[in-house]
Write a protein that holds these residues in place. Structure first.
Motif, PDB file in Angstrom:
ATOM      1  N   VAL A 169       0.748  -0.054  -3.179  1.00  0.00           N
ATOM      2  CA  VAL A 169       0.231  -0.419  -4.489  1.00  0.00           C
ATOM      3  C   VAL A 169      -1.281  -0.538  -4.406  1.00  0.00           C
ATOM      4  O   VAL A 169      -1.845  -0.822  -3.338  1.00  0.00           O
ATOM      5  CB  VAL A 169       0.861  -1.754  -4.958  1.00  0.00           C
ATOM      6  N   ALA A 170      -1.932  -0.268  -5.525  1.00  0.00           N
ATOM      7  CA  ALA A 170      -3.372  -0.483  -5.606  1.00  0.00           C
ATOM      8  C   ALA A 170      -3.629  -1.277  -6.864  1.00  0.00           C
ATOM      9  O   ALA A 170      -2.923  -1.111  -7.870  1.00  0.00           O
ATOM     10  CB  ALA A 170      -4.110   0.853  -5.641  1.00  0.00           C
ATOM     11  N   ALA A 171      -4.642  -2.134  -6.826  1.00  0.00           N
ATOM     12  CA  ALA A 171      -4.911  -2.988  -7.988  1.00  0.00           C
ATOM     13  C   ALA A 171      -6.329  -3.511  -7.921  1.00  0.00           C
ATOM     14  O   ALA A 171      -6.990  -3.439  -6.885  1.00  0.00           O
ATOM     15  CB  ALA A 171      -3.925  -4.158  -8.012  1.00  0.00           C
ATOM     16  N   ILE A 226      -8.235  -3.596  -4.370  1.00  0.00           N
ATOM     17  CA  ILE A 226      -7.420  -3.706  -3.161  1.00  0.00           C
ATOM     18  C   ILE A 226      -6.330  -2.644  -3.149  1.00  0.00           C
ATOM     19  O   ILE A 226      -5.960  -2.104  -4.188  1.00  0.00           O
ATOM     20  CB  ILE A 226      -6.757  -5.099  -3.049  1.00  0.00           C
ATOM     21  N   GLU A 227      -5.829  -2.412  -1.938  1.00  0.00           N
ATOM     22  CA  GLU A 227      -4.828  -1.365  -1.785  1.00  0.00           C
ATOM     23  C   GLU A 227      -3.931  -1.709  -0.603  1.00  0.00           C
ATOM     24  O   GLU A 227      -4.401  -2.294   0.379  1.00  0.00           O
ATOM     25  CB  GLU A 227      -5.574  -0.057  -1.481  1.00  0.00           C
ATOM     26  N   ALA A 228      -2.672  -1.382  -0.728  1.00  0.00           N
ATOM     27  CA  ALA A 228      -1.768  -1.583   0.402  1.00  0.00           C
ATOM     28  C   ALA A 228      -0.850  -0.390   0.507  1.00  0.00           C
ATOM     29  O   ALA A 228      -0.383   0.135  -0.499  1.00  0.00           O
ATOM     30  CB  ALA A 228      -0.961  -2.858   0.217  1.00  0.00           C
ATOM     31  N   ASP A 229      -0.601   0.029   1.735  1.00  0.00           N
ATOM     32  CA  ASP A 229       0.294   1.160   1.966  1.00  0.00           C
ATOM     33  C   ASP A 229       1.193   0.772   3.127  1.00  0.00           C
ATOM     34  O   ASP A 229       0.838   0.969   4.286  1.00  0.00           O
ATOM     35  CB  ASP A 229      -0.556   2.388   2.325  1.00  0.00           C
ATOM     36  N   ASN A 258      -2.044   0.036 -12.735  1.00  0.00           N
ATOM     37  CA  ASN A 258      -1.200   0.940 -13.498  1.00  0.00           C
ATOM     38  C   ASN A 258      -0.051   1.444 -12.637  1.00  0.00           C
ATOM     39  O   ASN A 258       0.601   2.423 -12.974  1.00  0.00           O
ATOM     40  CB  ASN A 258      -2.013   2.111 -14.071  1.00  0.00           C
ATOM     41  N   HIS A 259       0.155   0.762 -11.509  1.00  0.00           N
ATOM     42  CA  HIS A 259       1.326   1.089 -10.719  1.00  0.00           C
ATOM     43  C   HIS A 259       2.555   0.543 -11.415  1.00  0.00           C
ATOM     44  O   HIS A 259       2.454  -0.290 -12.305  1.00  0.00           O
ATOM     45  CB  HIS A 259       1.173   0.526  -9.294  1.00  0.00           C
ATOM     46  N   PRO A 261       6.266  -5.049  -6.795  1.00  0.00           N
ATOM     47  CA  PRO A 261       6.878  -6.064  -5.931  1.00  0.00           C
ATOM     48  C   PRO A 261       6.013  -6.506  -4.766  1.00  0.00           C
ATOM     49  O   PRO A 261       6.099  -7.652  -4.340  1.00  0.00           O
ATOM     50  CB  PRO A 261       8.170  -5.392  -5.455  1.00  0.00           C
ATOM     51  N   LEU A 262       5.164  -5.636  -4.245  1.00  0.00           N
ATOM     52  CA  LEU A 262       4.291  -6.074  -3.148  1.00  0.00           C
ATOM     53  C   LEU A 262       3.397  -7.223  -3.582  1.00  0.00           C
ATOM     54  O   LEU A 262       3.143  -8.157  -2.833  1.00  0.00           O
ATOM     55  CB  LEU A 262       3.397  -4.915  -2.682  1.00  0.00           C
ATOM     56  N   LEU A 263       2.906  -7.130  -4.804  1.00  0.00           N
ATOM     57  CA  LEU A 263       2.079  -8.216  -5.337  1.00  0.00           C
ATOM     58  C   LEU A 263       2.946  -9.425  -5.658  1.00  0.00           C
ATOM     59  O   LEU A 263       2.593 -10.563  -5.375  1.00  0.00           O
ATOM     60  CB  LEU A 263       1.352  -7.758  -6.608  1.00  0.00           C
TER      61      LEU A 263
END
Lengths: 356, 372
Positions: free
Chosen positions: A80-82, A71-74, A97-98, A105-107
């Motif tokens: 963040v990507a994870a 997943i990814e968010a911008d 690895n962010h 914090p987004l997660l």
């Protein structure tokens, strides 16, 4: 996005454990910017429901790798990507690895705000125990960084001013001995540890359910994670056994609806005294709970309290010296329950554990 | 001088009736002194009463939960908790809990006692409440939706109070039987709420034969003689009709404030119909005469609030008259102020009684006090 997410082969993983085994074999810290952090949480949502909420928060699915989802968010609030796995029951993990301070914090925001999700928090007592277990195997283990705390009204032994609430953050090669000394002198327990075992591994564990791997054998970190996950699943099962239902009782011509609550039981190995039960009210209020009633009686100990949060969640607590029962009402969430459980671990008994 | 109204009855009397003299000042000064002296005792008494009522709620919890739909006796006997305070809506002496077995049918009325000043009152009240049940049987059967059937009457006590009441029975000719023909024995349960919540039947009462201390249903007798523990499930109500007015107020106002938030109203708004809706919800307050009980409890909360200056009115609208702003602080302050002001009122009343007594002795020629 300035940090590239660590690479994972385009495969269909069977489950979380298989993915983690693949990581242990294949993850190369040399090829990756920053450290690998596994953000661990507990959830009562299904994977589909989690993805739906993440989608609402700006996340999109990049790849579907079987049991693993990339997943990814911008967003304006960060990017963040994870990778994500959900091991039933309830172990929701994000691998990235962010960086912890800027991107994760987004997660964290999702975990903190979702009513069915909560961090897989570690009790400081468990962190201490894990450290002891590692020490037993690796006599050259070092602690190079730690944060240790003493909570208000802690009953842990302390030589110096036991009435003070404290936080120590320490960086040095002799962290292990210093931690022992501080524990003895000031009655603190570790909330965060950076462990270095020369030629083996360097890793970090954080009370908030963050497991970070810097280098070496990833298996050691994964062992810690596995222990935590197991306890987390026991927690989830104990919670699932609790319930609130309105059940009918019938007579010849009428029906009566009786609200019935099955509690979660929290065992208190350190035992709760009457004085502590009296002090507990203040601690609860300090934490933001509203006691609508509070009955504490000595002889040995009986405690009954109806608690409410500002958001309107309510539950009843009943306790004796050995255990505390949380009786859910119709308006309670998993997150609300976990928040109270964490409070009990932090402020009442660091060895508190749920009873199956 | 005066219209001959009895000064014993004139509870509002505050000062001597003659004008001019320094008696009024002296009286008021003395009143203040006495009030200060009485305040600690009044505070202690108010707190004790509040604590006792909470303990009473707990006893009801335990009795009801033992017979709850997921309770320890579920599946062992047919007895089930139905509701609390049968006949309370008629304003008569009543028992606290009704346990009912539809297969009998059979009924058990339970009176919970968390404090006892006089054991004789406990038994006398149980007898009076028994007579009320006899007198209102049809009404009750309508409430239950079934016949009462074989009926038993129980006093439920904390363990440490048991002996005092049992001993008292030896002093009574009726030995705790409810009727003159000695056919209806008052039974006794005890609760030990420490180390688990244990409910058991008191089987040995020296004043009576053992056979008089048993339930008609053998299984119930044997289960309760061994004691049952309430721990795996409990009934969960907000309050009982007999809960302390402050407890009623906190729960009612917590609900009120939640509603205010949902309706985007001022947090401290108080609306009688919101309170009535809360107290008449049978899942919050276990009773069958929900509307009457709901109205009664809402009225009690508003009355006491107004009496203690905590609820005020502005052009017909009620509101919580406290200058804090969060729900938490409002409820916290409501409790402290309620207890403090209640204690002050009691200390004032005691002080007035003492002061008037002193002044009568000191100035015997004075024959009445007047109100301010």
């Amino acid at each position: 996005m300035d940090v590239e997410l660590f690479p994972v082969v385009d495969d269909a993983f069977e489950g979380g454990p298989q993915f983690r085994e693949w990581l242990a074999e294949n993850y190369d810290p040399e090829e990756v910017d920053n450290d690998l952090t596994i953000v661990a949480s507990l959830t009562r949502k299904t994977e589909a429901e989690v993805l739906e909420v993440l989608n609402e928060r700006g996340f999109s699915i990049q790849r579907d790798l079987g049991a693993v989802t990339e997943i990814e968010a911008d967003t304006d609030d960060g990017s963040v990507a994870a990778y994500m796995t959900l091991d039933e029951p309830g172990i929701l993990l994000f691998y990235t690895n962010h960086r912890k301070t800027e991107d994760i914090p987004l997660l964290e925001n999702f975990i903190q705000s979702d009513p069915d999700t909560y961090s897989l928090f570690l009790s400081p007592y468990t962190i201490r125990e894990s450290l002891d277990e590692f020490m037993a195997v690796y006599d050259n283990l070092k602690v190079v960084e730690f944060t240790a705390k003493r909570s208000r009204g802690s009953q842990m032994d302390a030589e110096i001013r036991p009435y003070e609430e404290r936080t120590f953050t320490y960086w040095a090669e002799d962290g292990l001995q210093t931690l022992e000394e501080l524990q003895h002198q000031y009655g603190v327990l570790p909330h965060r540890l950076v462990i270095e075992i020369p030629r083996e591994t360097k890793l970090r564990i954080d009370k908030r359910g963050f497991f970070t791997y810097e280098r070496g054998d990833l298996h050691l970190l994964l062992e810690l994670l596995q222990d935590a996950a197991q306890r987390g699943q026991e927690t989830v099962e104990a919670f699932d056994d609790s319930s609130f239902q309105v059940l009918p009782v019938e007579t010849a011509h009428r029906s009566f609806n009786i609200p019935s609550s099955r509690p979660v039981q929290i065992r208190l190995p350190n035992r709760l005294s009457y004085t502590e039960a009296e002090d507990l009210r203040g601690k609860l209020e300090h934490e933001g709970y509203i006691p609508l009633s509070y009955e504490a009686e000595e002889g040995s100990l009986f405690l009954r309290s109806d608690l409410m949060t500002e958001e309107g969640e309510r539950f009843r607590v009943k306790a004796n010296e050995e255990s505390l029962r949380v009786l859910p009402s119709g308006d309670g969430t998993f997150s609300g329950f976990m928040e109270f459980y964490e409070f009990v671990v932090d402020e009442v008994d660091p060895r508190a554990e749920l009873v199956q | 001088m005066g219209d001959g109204a009895s000064d014993e009855d004139d509870a509002d009397a505050d000062a001597p009736s003659f004008t001019g003299s320094g008696f009024e000042d002296e009286y008021l000064e003395r009143l203040d002194e006495l009030q200060d002296q009485h305040l600690d005792e009044a505070q202690r008494k108010v707190q004790e009463h509040y604590d006792t009522q909470q303990a009473h709620d707990t006893l009801i919890d335990i009795c009801a939960s033992a017979f709850g739909p997921e309770g320890p006796l579920h599946g062992e006997t047919g007895y089930r908790f139905l509701f609390s305070e049968p006949l309370k809506e008629l304003g008569v002496k009543n028992y606290d809990v009704l346990i009912y077995d539809v297969d009998g049918p059979r009924s058990i009325f339970v009176e919970c006692k968390s404090s006892i000043s006089n054991p004789a009152d406990v038994v006398d009240d149980a007898q009076e409440a028994y007579r009320e049940i006899q007198a209102n049987e049809d009404h009750l059967q309508d409430a239950i939706g079934d016949d009462l059937g074989f009926t038993e009457y129980v006093i439920c006590l904390p363990s440490h109070m048991r002996n005092r009441v049992i001993r008292h029975l030896e002093n009574r000719e009726d030995a705790g039987f409810l009727d003159e023909d000695e056919e209806v024995p008052l039974l006794f349960w005890e609760v030990n709420k420490f180390s688990g919540q244990h409910l058991s039947l008191v089987t040995q009462i020296p004043a009576r034969d053992d056979v008089d201390n048993q339930h008609g249903e053998h299984t119930l007798t044997s289960q309760l003689s061994d004691s049952v523990e309430v721990q795996d499930a409990e009934v969960l109500y907000r309050v009982y009709p007999s809960s302390h007015p402050l407890r009623l107020s906190k729960e009612g106002l917590a609900h009120q404030m939640q509603v205010n938030k949902q309706q985007s109203r001022d947090l401290k708004t108080v609306q009688r119909d919101d309170l009535e809706a809360f107290f008449s919800n049978p899942e919050y307050v276990p009773h069958y005469a929900n509307d009457e009980i709901g109205a009664e409890l809402a009225e009690r909360v508003i009355d006491r609030g107004r009496e203690h200056g905590l609820i005020a009115e502005d052009e017909g609208d009620l509101f919580i008259d406290l200058d804090v702003t969060t729900m938490k602080n409002i409820l916290d302050r409501y409790e402290t102020e309620y207890l403090d002001r209640h204690a002050e009122a009691i200390a004032h009343r005691w002080a007035k009684e003492d002061a008037q007594e002193e002044f009568r002795e000191k100035y015997p020629s004075m024959d009445r006090f007047r109100s301010d």
